[in-house]
Motif scaffolding. Sequence first.
Motif, mmCIF file in Angstrom:
data_model
loop_
_atom_site.group_PDB
_atom_site.id
_atom_site.type_symbol
_atom_site.label_atom_id
_atom_site.label_comp_id
_atom_site.label_asym_id
_atom_site.label_seq_id
_atom_site.Cartn_x
_atom_site.Cartn_y
_atom_site.Cartn_z
ATOM 1 N N GLY A 490 0.804 -1.221 0.000
ATOM 2 C CA GLY A 490 0.000 0.000 0.000
ATOM 3 C C GLY A 490 0.829 1.259 0.000
ATOM 4 O O GLY A 490 0.374 2.308 0.475
ATOM 5 N N MET A 491 2.048 1.164 -0.544
ATOM 6 C CA MET A 491 2.980 2.283 -0.548
ATOM 7 C C MET A 491 3.312 2.709 -1.970
ATOM 8 O O MET A 491 3.203 1.926 -2.913
ATOM 9 N N GLU A 492 3.765 3.953 -2.101
ATOM 10 C CA GLU A 492 4.278 4.477 -3.356
ATOM 11 C C GLU A 492 5.784 4.640 -3.210
ATOM 12 O O GLU A 492 6.267 5.121 -2.184
ATOM 13 N N ALA A 493 6.536 4.238 -4.227
ATOM 14 C CA ALA A 493 7.995 4.355 -4.202
ATOM 15 C C ALA A 493 8.447 5.529 -5.050
ATOM 16 O O ALA A 493 7.857 5.819 -6.090
ATOM 17 N N ALA A 494 9.494 6.198 -4.594
ATOM 18 C CA ALA A 494 10.107 7.289 -5.358
ATOM 19 C C ALA A 494 11.615 7.103 -5.328
ATOM 20 O O ALA A 494 12.170 6.598 -4.344
ATOM 21 N N PHE A 495 12.280 7.544 -6.408
ATOM 22 C CA PHE A 495 13.697 7.256 -6.596
ATOM 23 C C PHE A 495 14.468 8.543 -6.915
ATOM 24 O O PHE A 495 14.572 8.932 -8.085
ATOM 25 N N PRO A 496 15.021 9.193 -5.906
ATOM 26 C CA PRO A 496 15.719 10.476 -6.127
ATOM 27 C C PRO A 496 16.871 10.390 -7.116
ATOM 28 O O PRO A 496 17.104 11.347 -7.863
ATOM 29 N N PHE A 497 17.602 9.271 -7.145
ATOM 30 C CA PHE A 497 18.740 9.175 -8.063
ATOM 31 C C PHE A 497 18.302 9.169 -9.532
ATOM 32 O O PHE A 497 19.126 9.415 -10.417
ATOM 33 N N LEU A 498 17.027 8.906 -9.783
ATOM 34 C CA LEU A 498 16.547 8.828 -11.153
ATOM 35 C C LEU A 498 15.840 10.103 -11.604
ATOM 36 O O LEU A 498 15.129 10.104 -12.608
ATOM 37 N N SER A 499 16.041 11.181 -10.877
ATOM 38 C CA SER A 499 15.512 12.466 -11.336
ATOM 39 C C SER A 499 16.189 12.845 -12.648
ATOM 40 O O SER A 499 17.323 12.441 -12.927
ATOM 41 N N ASP A 500 15.503 13.630 -13.466
ATOM 42 C CA ASP A 500 16.074 14.033 -14.752
ATOM 43 C C ASP A 500 17.396 14.759 -14.560
ATOM 44 O O ASP A 500 18.344 14.565 -15.332
ATOM 45 N N ASP A 501 17.478 15.606 -13.543
ATOM 46 C CA ASP A 501 18.706 16.380 -13.317
ATOM 47 C C ASP A 501 19.864 15.475 -12.900
ATOM 48 O O ASP A 501 21.013 15.688 -13.325
ATOM 49 N N MET A 502 19.581 14.462 -12.073
ATOM 50 C CA MET A 502 20.648 13.567 -11.634
ATOM 51 C C MET A 502 21.126 12.691 -12.791
ATOM 52 O O MET A 502 22.334 12.443 -12.953
ATOM 53 N N VAL A 503 20.194 12.235 -13.610
ATOM 54 C CA VAL A 503 20.569 11.435 -14.777
ATOM 55 C C VAL A 503 21.420 12.269 -15.733
ATOM 56 O O VAL A 503 22.430 11.790 -16.277
ATOM 57 N N ALA A 504 21.040 13.523 -15.940
ATOM 58 C CA ALA A 504 21.808 14.409 -16.820
ATOM 59 C C ALA A 504 23.202 14.669 -16.250
ATOM 60 O O ALA A 504 24.190 14.739 -16.998
ATOM 61 N N PHE A 505 23.296 14.800 -14.930
ATOM 62 C CA PHE A 505 24.611 15.003 -14.304
ATOM 63 C C PHE A 505 25.504 13.792 -14.552
ATOM 64 O O PHE A 505 26.685 13.925 -14.905
ATOM 65 N N SER A 506 24.951 12.601 -14.387
ATOM 66 C CA SER A 506 25.729 11.385 -14.613
ATOM 67 C C SER A 506 26.209 11.293 -16.062
ATOM 68 O O SER A 506 27.339 10.875 -16.317
ATOM 69 N N ALA A 507 25.358 11.699 -16.995
ATOM 70 C CA ALA A 507 25.723 11.617 -18.415
ATOM 71 C C ALA A 507 26.906 12.514 -18.749
ATOM 72 O O ALA A 507 27.665 12.222 -19.676
ATOM 73 N N ARG A 508 27.086 13.598 -17.996
ATOM 74 C CA ARG A 508 28.187 14.532 -18.250
ATOM 75 C C ARG A 508 29.465 14.145 -17.510
ATOM 76 O O ARG A 508 30.517 14.734 -17.744
ATOM 77 N N LEU A 509 29.377 13.190 -16.609
ATOM 78 C CA LEU A 509 30.523 12.813 -15.791
ATOM 79 C C LEU A 509 31.491 11.967 -16.617
ATOM 80 O O LEU A 509 31.091 11.023 -17.293
ATOM 81 N N ALA A 510 32.766 12.313 -16.566
ATOM 82 C CA ALA A 510 33.778 11.588 -17.351
ATOM 83 C C ALA A 510 33.826 10.119 -16.944
ATOM 84 O O ALA A 510 33.613 9.784 -15.770
ATOM 85 N N PRO A 511 34.098 9.226 -17.877
ATOM 86 C CA PRO A 511 34.115 7.789 -17.573
ATOM 87 C C PRO A 511 35.017 7.410 -16.405
ATOM 88 O O PRO A 511 34.647 6.574 -15.572
ATOM 89 N N ASP A 512 36.209 8.016 -16.317
ATOM 90 C CA ASP A 512 37.111 7.630 -15.238
ATOM 91 C C ASP A 512 36.695 8.204 -13.888
ATOM 92 O O ASP A 512 37.322 7.910 -12.874
ATOM 93 N N MET A 513 35.665 9.025 -13.876
ATOM 94 C CA MET A 513 35.101 9.465 -12.599
ATOM 95 C C MET A 513 34.079 8.453 -12.078
ATOM 96 O O MET A 513 33.688 8.508 -10.914
ATOM 97 N N LYS A 514 33.667 7.544 -12.937
ATOM 98 C CA LYS A 514 32.766 6.470 -12.527
ATOM 99 C C LYS A 514 33.558 5.216 -12.170
ATOM 100 O O LYS A 514 33.329 4.610 -11.122
ATOM 101 N N LEU A 515 34.442 4.831 -13.067
ATOM 102 C CA LEU A 515 35.298 3.666 -12.832
ATOM 103 C C LEU A 515 36.735 4.089 -13.080
ATOM 104 O O LEU A 515 37.141 4.302 -14.217
#
Length: 622
Positions: A490-515
């Motif tokens: 009976g709950m609703e789930a929300a996912f802050p990491f999947l906000s449009d702004d957070m996804v866009a930030f990740s897309a701009r992050l250099a590969p070696d900043m992830k791995l």
Amino acid sequence: MSGLCGWIAHGATQDENRRLIDTMAAPLARFDSAHVQTAVGSKSAVAIASGGAGSHLYQGEGLLVAVWGQVGFKDPVMSQRAHAEGIARTLAAVWRDRAEQACACLTGAFSLCIIDEANGQALLAIDRMGIHPLIYQIVDNCLVFGSSADAINQHPRTKAEIDPQGLFNYVYFHMIPGPGTVYKDQQRLLPGECLIFKNGDVQKRRYWTMQFREQDSRSFVELKEEFIQVLRSSVQDATGNQPVAAFLSGGTDSSTIAGILGQVSGQPAQTYSIGFEADGYDEMEYARIASRHFSTRHHEYYVTPDDVVAAIPQIAAIFDQPFGNASAVPAYYCARMARADGFTRILGGDGGDELFGGNERYAKQHIFALYDRVPSMLRKALLEPAVFGMPAGEKLKLVRKARSYIEQASIPMPARMETYNLLGRYGADKVFSGDFLAQGDPAQPLHLLSTTYGESQARSLINQMLALDFKFTLADNDLPKVVKACELAGMEAAFPFLSDDMVAFSARLAPDMKLKGTKLRYFFKEAMRGILPDEIITKEKHGFGLPFGVWLQKHKPLHDLAADSLSDLKTRRIVRAEFIDSLLGEHLNQHAGYHGTMVWVLMMMEQWFKRCQAERSQALAA
């Protein structure tokens, strides 16, 4: 659940249409008694069910518009208009003026439909990350759609015919990846995809795809400042300006959400954790470390084998097709705790690993990819002949490891990531009956993976893997797991990491900043150093894993439920009886944790079949 459903190009009387849309909508409110709104035309209808503020419906000027979810408009002017007139009515205006922008102008988690009955047109779409699903079927130039196949199957024109390929894909992936479903002729929209229907013709297109920018040269200080700002705003938006709870497994993501939630709300976060009385599975201590660090109001529950027995039929019932991620059970009990305390929304940390490079396989594949840097001539003329041609090399541990490394490194991506696939290890011909295998394509899973992998415009290996996981790990697996487990509670789930702004930030992050080499989530961990406890930053990834295989051997009611389910599954002639016998016998005795996974997958498939049979019997009795 909450969701929407409807059709276009099927007409009867107004009363008949209304009765039909009410019947279709009933499954959407089956578990949480969500409020249902409907709108009916002469040849179309739509219904939307929502227990909160996520329901937006408009009927006027020849249009039916329904939007479900935590949605808004990117443009400030449009946002102001939506505040005054409502989201659905504002979207109707966008459709009339510039229909091609009706999807791209939205932000947040949503599914939508716009029906223009006079022109025989309809638009279906879901959000960029695929949080809210939408399924459709075309029957005799009629478009039937719904957030759940259970709603679609109520329509008189549809036929709920099981697709053997869907079942094969389920056993391979432990879920059925989109666009396929368990039913023939029913398809799911992919993340960021829309469907345009016009007088029986259908076109699908992506209105959004992840665009990686891999040459970002900003300093760490600049990146960290933006990241923290985006993180705070994403958590704030995810609360929906209401009291919320938060999952807390003690991992990096859930701990981050819990800490930031306390900051943006100005009061201690209400956090919920699940534990297990089983060696190697209980991570409650890490959740307690995070709770103490952020001074959260912490709530704990230890799931027992009896809880699992009780939950299995319910978990099977909440899904509209077989689903085999056992972590749905602890997620359900965690959400149920929060619901008992009066909350209706809970925040999850899903998406952090896929945005910032946190899965162990990313580091493993980086190591394999290093072999590609060795000149081909050197590999073929010197290294491989020496390693594989060495006399008695199989007796030397170092040579065996070198052979294994070369063999795996030589497999192209993404097939290389599937070398440990459970069905592949058993062998499909050993698991499935010959008649069943003849009805599908055993190569389709790898084809699906390769197609998605090849669609990414990413140039780096890490971003190519992330793009693949957005689809198969998030949209097809983790998000449905959490969303449906919460729905059951009976709950609703929300996912802050999947906000449009957070996804866009990740897309701009250099590969070696992830791995960075083999260092997972390099930027994320460095940015959160001093905010998260050191123990959380350095711990290995775990989550709410269920010790099903371990308990299976020790708890008779659980073992009996699994054994009875697999015995009944034999009669369906999908899985070989001899495989089931060896799985429950020698395989479990050899390694309960490993082989217990397949027991769970097959058990949940049979439990889902039983649920369908029970519902058909109830419908006939009614």
